[in-house]
Scaffold this active site. Structure first.
Site, short mmCIF file in Angstrom:
data_model
loop_
_atom_site.label_atom_id
_atom_site.label_comp_id
_atom_site.label_asym_id
_atom_site.label_seq_id
_atom_site.Cartn_x
_atom_site.Cartn_y
_atom_site.Cartn_z
CB THR A 54 -0.95 -0.01 1.21
OG1 THR A 54 -0.16 -0.13 2.39
CG2 THR A 54 -1.94 -1.16 1.13
CB ILE A 56 -0.16 5.56 4.26
CG1 ILE A 56 -0.94 6.60 3.45
CG2 ILE A 56 0.23 6.15 5.61
CD1 ILE A 56 -2.30 6.93 4.05
CB CYS A 57 1.74 0.53 4.95
SG CYS A 57 -0.04 0.40 5.20
N PRO A 58 4.43 1.95 3.96
CG PRO A 58 5.07 2.01 1.71
CD PRO A 58 3.89 1.84 2.61
#
Length: 182
Positions: A54, A56-58
């Site tokens: 996804t 935003i997650c990283p």
């Protein structure tokens, strides 16, 4: 959702180990089992993200990883986890240069056992909220927060919260380690 003062649930999850060692070779050293018994006697920070691959997650995972030494200097073990399997975590790390050399393990809660026990699953989306738990050495939740799926977190604020909890004083708004308490 479990909250401040509750006992953090027991768990045992497969994880992709911290570091880059072995990522481009066989499976040996890539996976480990992590349970609530690991890092006994330490503070722990658990941050949940919705799912791998996804956008935003990283940014959050890398930010928490970059601060792992800051947390470790305060005797805090940092764990990141989502509902994806360890194999999906590994594949994401292999194909995302930012995630290749993380300083934190990526736990796999693909059966949603820990996420369900904590109450952090988004009912409609079926994935984790961006939830964060700070747990003391006795396994008691001392801080909990959850963001909407579209809003990333700032690890600096969680470091400030850990500092305040460990200080033990009455810490005012925007307090930082070393400042006077009330």
């Amino acid at each position: 959702m479990l909250t401040v003062g509750d006992q953090f649930p027991s768990f045992s999850l497969e994880a992709v180990a911290a570091g880059q060692a072995g990522l481009d070779q066989g499976a040996e050293g890539k996976f480990q089992t992590i349970s609530n018994k690991d890092d006994s006697g330490k503070w722990k920070l658990f941050f949940f993200w919705p799912m791998d691959f996804t956008f935003i997650c990283p940014t959050e995972i890398v930010a928490f990883s970059d601060m792992a030494k800051e947390f470790a200097s305060r005797d805090v073990a940092v764990y990141g986890l989502s509902i994806d399997s360890a194999f999906v975590h590994l594949n994401w790390r292999l194909h995302n240069a930012q995630l290749k050399n993380l300083n934190i393990p990526m736990l796999a809660d693909n059966k949603r056992e820990l996420s369900s026990a904590l109450g952090v699953l988004h009912y409609e989306a079926g994935v984790n909220l961006r939830a964060t738990f700070v747990v003391d050495p006795k396994g008691i939740i001392r801080h909990v927060s959850a963001n909407d799926l579209s809003v990333g977190r700032n690890p600096d604020e969680f470091l400030r919260i850990v500092d305040a909890l460990q200080d033990g004083g009455l810490c005012p708004c925007s307090w930082h380690k070393g400042e006077a308490t009330l």
